[in-house]
Design an enzyme around this catalytic site. Structure first.
Site, PDB file in Angstrom:
ATOM      1  N   LYS A  42      -3.298  -9.192  -3.321  1.00  0.00           N
ATOM      2  CA  LYS A  42      -3.198  -8.530  -2.011  1.00  0.00           C
ATOM      3  C   LYS A  42      -4.583  -7.949  -1.737  1.00  0.00           C
ATOM      4  O   LYS A  42      -4.927  -6.870  -2.191  1.00  0.00           O
ATOM      5  CB  LYS A  42      -2.144  -7.406  -2.086  1.00  0.00           C
ATOM      6  CG  LYS A  42      -1.477  -7.025  -0.785  1.00  0.00           C
ATOM      7  CD  LYS A  42      -2.391  -6.532   0.310  1.00  0.00           C
ATOM      8  CE  LYS A  42      -2.966  -5.180   0.112  1.00  0.00           C
ATOM      9  NZ  LYS A  42      -4.033  -4.849   1.097  1.00  0.00           N
TER      10      LYS A  42
ATOM     11  N   CYS B   5     -18.791   1.369  -5.537  1.00  0.00           N
ATOM     12  CA  CYS B   5     -18.213   2.387  -6.436  1.00  0.00           C
ATOM     13  C   CYS B   5     -19.223   2.801  -7.489  1.00  0.00           C
ATOM     14  O   CYS B   5     -19.047   3.813  -8.146  1.00  0.00           O
ATOM     15  CB  CYS B   5     -16.961   1.843  -7.100  1.00  0.00           C
ATOM     16  SG  CYS B   5     -17.329   0.479  -8.185  1.00  0.00           S
TER      17      CYS B   5
ATOM     18  N   GLU C 119     -16.239  11.946  -2.624  1.00  0.00           N
ATOM     19  CA  GLU C 119     -16.904  10.647  -2.498  1.00  0.00           C
ATOM     20  C   GLU C 119     -17.162  10.393  -1.017  1.00  0.00           C
ATOM     21  O   GLU C 119     -16.221  10.358  -0.218  1.00  0.00           O
ATOM     22  CB  GLU C 119     -15.994   9.551  -3.068  1.00  0.00           C
ATOM     23  CG  GLU C 119     -16.599   8.173  -2.978  1.00  0.00           C
ATOM     24  CD  GLU C 119     -15.683   7.079  -3.518  1.00  0.00           C
ATOM     25  OE1 GLU C 119     -14.480   7.084  -3.202  1.00  0.00           O
ATOM     26  OE2 GLU C 119     -16.191   6.202  -4.246  1.00  0.00           O
TER      27      GLU C 119
HETATM   28  P1  NAD Z   1      -8.387   1.898  -0.449  1.00  0.00           P
HETATM   29  O1  NAD Z   1      -7.818   2.698  -1.555  1.00  0.00           O
HETATM   30  O2  NAD Z   1      -8.261   2.411   0.933  1.00  0.00           O
HETATM   31  O3  NAD Z   1      -7.717   0.437  -0.420  1.00  0.00           O
HETATM   32  C1  NAD Z   1      -7.644  -0.360  -1.587  1.00  0.00           C
HETATM   33  C2  NAD Z   1      -6.429  -1.270  -1.487  1.00  0.00           C
HETATM   34  O4  NAD Z   1      -5.251  -0.451  -1.434  1.00  0.00           O
HETATM   35  C3  NAD Z   1      -6.402  -2.143  -0.235  1.00  0.00           C
HETATM   36  O5  NAD Z   1      -5.931  -3.417  -0.586  1.00  0.00           O
HETATM   37  C4  NAD Z   1      -5.437  -1.420   0.677  1.00  0.00           C
HETATM   38  O6  NAD Z   1      -4.756  -2.288   1.558  1.00  0.00           O
HETATM   39  C5  NAD Z   1      -4.467  -0.769  -0.298  1.00  0.00           C
HETATM   40  N1  NAD Z   1      -3.881   0.464   0.234  1.00  0.00           N
HETATM   41  C6  NAD Z   1      -4.446   1.326   1.117  1.00  0.00           C
HETATM   42  N2  NAD Z   1      -3.613   2.350   1.379  1.00  0.00           N
HETATM   43  C7  NAD Z   1      -2.502   2.140   0.633  1.00  0.00           C
HETATM   44  C8  NAD Z   1      -1.281   2.865   0.459  1.00  0.00           C
HETATM   45  N3  NAD Z   1      -1.044   4.007   1.110  1.00  0.00           N
HETATM   46  N4  NAD Z   1      -0.369   2.369  -0.395  1.00  0.00           N
HETATM   47  C9  NAD Z   1      -0.597   1.218  -1.054  1.00  0.00           C
HETATM   48  N5  NAD Z   1      -1.723   0.494  -0.923  1.00  0.00           N
HETATM   49  C10 NAD Z   1      -2.677   0.944  -0.097  1.00  0.00           C
HETATM   50  O7  NAD Z   1      -9.917   1.614  -0.822  1.00  0.00           O
HETATM   51  P2  NAD Z   1     -11.030   0.919   0.061  1.00  0.00           P
HETATM   52  O8  NAD Z   1     -11.428   1.840   1.164  1.00  0.00           O
HETATM   53  O9  NAD Z   1     -10.641  -0.472   0.398  1.00  0.00           O
HETATM   54  O10 NAD Z   1     -12.218   0.812  -1.004  1.00  0.00           O
HETATM   55  C11 NAD Z   1     -13.117   1.851  -1.262  1.00  0.00           C
HETATM   56  C12 NAD Z   1     -12.698   2.663  -2.462  1.00  0.00           C
HETATM   57  O11 NAD Z   1     -12.561   1.829  -3.601  1.00  0.00           O
HETATM   58  C13 NAD Z   1     -13.726   3.715  -2.862  1.00  0.00           C
HETATM   59  O12 NAD Z   1     -13.054   4.893  -3.229  1.00  0.00           O
HETATM   60  C14 NAD Z   1     -14.419   3.099  -4.051  1.00  0.00           C
HETATM   61  O13 NAD Z   1     -15.015   4.007  -4.942  1.00  0.00           O
HETATM   62  C15 NAD Z   1     -13.287   2.389  -4.701  1.00  0.00           C
HETATM   63  N6  NAD Z   1     -13.742   1.328  -5.586  1.00  0.00           N
HETATM   64  C16 NAD Z   1     -13.668   1.554  -6.916  1.00  0.00           C
HETATM   65  C17 NAD Z   1     -14.124   0.599  -7.795  1.00  0.00           C
HETATM   66  C18 NAD Z   1     -14.061   0.833  -9.273  1.00  0.00           C
HETATM   67  O14 NAD Z   1     -14.288  -0.105  -9.991  1.00  0.00           O
HETATM   68  N7  NAD Z   1     -13.761   2.018  -9.750  1.00  0.00           N
HETATM   69  C19 NAD Z   1     -14.658  -0.604  -7.310  1.00  0.00           C
HETATM   70  C20 NAD Z   1     -14.708  -0.809  -5.936  1.00  0.00           C
HETATM   71  C21 NAD Z   1     -14.238   0.170  -5.079  1.00  0.00           C
END
Ligand code: NAD
Length: 497
Positions: free
Chosen positions: A172, A280, A382
């Site tokens: 997803k 990240c 962040e």
């Molecule tokens: P996000 O948490 O908004 O979304 C990530 C995924 O979760 C998406 O597929 C989204 O559709 C889903 N999602 C969003 N809201 C949801 C909910 N309420 N319930 C279930 N699923 C949900 O993150 P983003 O904005 O896409 O990405 C940025 C974030 O990801 C930053 O915080 C970044 O630090 C983090 N990140 C972390 C790593 C790591 O390895 N630690 C790597 C890349 C990104």
């Protein structure tokens, strides 16, 4: 505007119902419609995965690896096309997009070693005529939920390894930039992956909740923000699933008085402003040991930040593109307002940037704050944008305490020429990935990736050796073939040598 389909059981599937727009952040225009999967659509993908599992599980690992070899070739042949799609929907520069794809391909290369990485452990003669071994078997149907910031690389951290270990995978991806993710999955089908082994379903919380609640899904890999990581970890583990949930970050770079400052500045520019700070592992805090280091760092950074080449990601030779959405741009701008109100010194202000010809794009220039203190929101949270905060401290110990007290622990680095300081830092810093004069210490594919504290929920890190353990379960087999002539009497004490 075209509609982006799901990929289920080897077929492209369109769906009427709830949908969202996908934007080109450089122009600010909606370019695609993306359907949001219903629970029924998710079940369709799960059923396909379940049906494909028995045959795939029994396919020899070397045959599974051959699919990955062909996949790697197709990814390399399609690099330009994939980079273009990433850049069009994410906004990062073409060079940066190609870089993330290359790091993703590393994981496919690791997966090509399936026969080697799936070798069990064997001990002969653990007792009279008894041999014992551990076998690493696939879990069944597993799922991955990925963020917008690496639409190619992060999915490639997950499914090549999961699949080569014999599992069937449902992905997803982020709803903000799904096209490159979909194309890459199609290339794996083209490489010879049987139908149903990999499906891609687009969606939001409804789709994710359906995956969490489905008893057929045995494990969840998540990468995204910390609140969602924590939610998925809690809900998944409550249902007995294996979960690895990687979350947000606030990565500090420590600059020691003996650091090679010119090289540290070059490294920091890329690490803080590359990909518009939407990584990240981006460095968002520079901790300077001593005012002299801080003054010199700020003086060297200012002209370089003002000279950043910013424009549409798909144009060549740029340093930075736009942020991913208008909402993301406004959120980051809001943090800059907040830092000013809290009393930090805004040395470079990137707010209100307009790019000629792309006036509606979601652009923000590089921002630099000095005199940031730990109680400020711009320090604690962040920001995920092109904003670097300079914090001034008096000693390495003070710098390390600051980092160790922070809620996140994804990446960090130290710039120094002092081996003793570097060694102390590596030993005692409470962070999962550490660089010494390396600003973005993203582990290569044959190590594993993961943060500490609230940057990762779960025990095993992503990809590499931890990934193999995550996507397999150990079975310990103890086997005796008695010699024909011998007869063993019953033994009622606990078996021992
Ligand atoms: P996000 O948490 O908004 O979304 C990530 C995924 O979760 C998406 O597929 C989204 O559709 C889903 N999602 C969003 N809201 C949801 C909910 N309420 N319930 C279930 N699923 C949900 O993150 P983003 O904005 O896409 O990405 C940025 C974030 O990801 C930053 O915080 C970044 O630090 C983090 N990140 C972390 C790593 C790591 O390895 N630690 C790597 C890349 C990104």
């Amino acid at each position: 505007m075209s509609v982006i389909p799901h990929l289920i059981n080897g077929e492209l599937v369109t769906e009427n119902g709830r949908a969202v727009d996908v934007f080109n952040p450089s122009t600010g225009q909606a370019i695609h419609k993306l359907p949001l999967a219903t629970r029924e659509t998710i079940q369709h993908a799960i059923d396909a995965a379940k049906a494909a599992f028995p045959a795939w599980r029994n396919t020899p690992p070397a045959k599974r690896a051959q699919v990955m070899f062909r996949f790697k070739q197709l990814l390399e042949q399609n690099e330009a096309r994939i980079s273009q799609l990433i850049s069009e929907e994410h906004g990062k520069t073409l060079e940066d997009a190609a870089g993330e794809l290359k790091r993703g391909i590393e994981n496919v290369e690791f997966a090509c070693a399936a026969p080697e990485i799936l070798k069990g452990e064997y001990s002969r003669n653990v007792g009279p005529n008894i041999d014992a071994w551990s076998d690493f078997q696939p879990l069944g149907v597993v799922a991955g939920i990925t963020p917008f910031n690496f639409p190619a690389m992060v999915p490639l951290w997950m499914y090549p390894l999961a699949i080569v270990c014999g599992n069937c995978f449902i992905l997803k991806p982020s709803e903000r930039d799904p096209s490159s993710t979909l194309l890459i999955a199609q290339l794996l089908i083209e490489a010879g992956l049987p139908k149903g082994v990999l499906s891609v379903v687009h969606g939001d919380k409804t789709a994710v909740d359906a995956l969490i609640e489905a008893p057929e899904v045995k494990a969840l890999s998540f990468v995204g923000s910390t609140p969602i990581a924590e939610y998925i970890y809690a809900e998944g583990t409550k249902r007995g699933k294996r979960v690895q949930a990687l979350g947000g970050a606030k990565n500090h770079a420590v600059l020691m008085p003996d650091a090679d400052l010119d090289n540290a500045v070059s490294a920091l520019m890329g690490a803080a402003y590359g990909s518009c700070g939407e990584r990240c592992m981006a460095i968002s805090v520079a901790v300077c040991v001593g005012d002299q280091v801080a003054d010199a760092l700020v003086a060297k950074l200012v002209p370089q930040i003002k000279a950043l080449k910013i424009g549409a990601g798909t144009s060549c030779g740029l340093d930075m593109g736009p942020l991913v959405t208008g909402q993301a741009r406004d959120k980051v701008s809001g943090y800059v307002d907040d830092g000013v109100a809290a009393g930090a010194t805004l040395v470079v202000d990137g707010r209100g940037l307009s790019i000629p010809g792309n006036e509606d794009g979601f652009f923000l220039g590089g921002c630099l704050f000095d005199n940031v203190t730990p109680e400020m929101r711009i320090y604690k949270e962040e920001i995920f944008g092109p904003v670097l905060c300079v914090v001034r401290v008096n000693s390495l110990e003070e710098a390390m305490k600051l980092i160790n007290d922070h809620e996140y622990g994804n990446g960090t680095c130290i710039f120094t020429r002092d081996g003793e300081a570097a060694r102390l830092f590596c030993d005692e810093i409470e962070v999962g990935m550490v660089g010494v004069n390396v600003p973005l210490p993203v582990p290569v594919a044959y190590h594993s990736f993961g943060g500490w504290k609230r940057s990762l929920f779960g025990d095993l890190h992503a990809y590499g050796p931890d990934g193999v353990r995550f996507y397999t379960r150990r079975k310990a087999i103890t086997q005796r073939w008695p010699q024909r002539a011998s007869h063993e009497a019953s033994q009622f004490a606990f078996p021992s040598l």
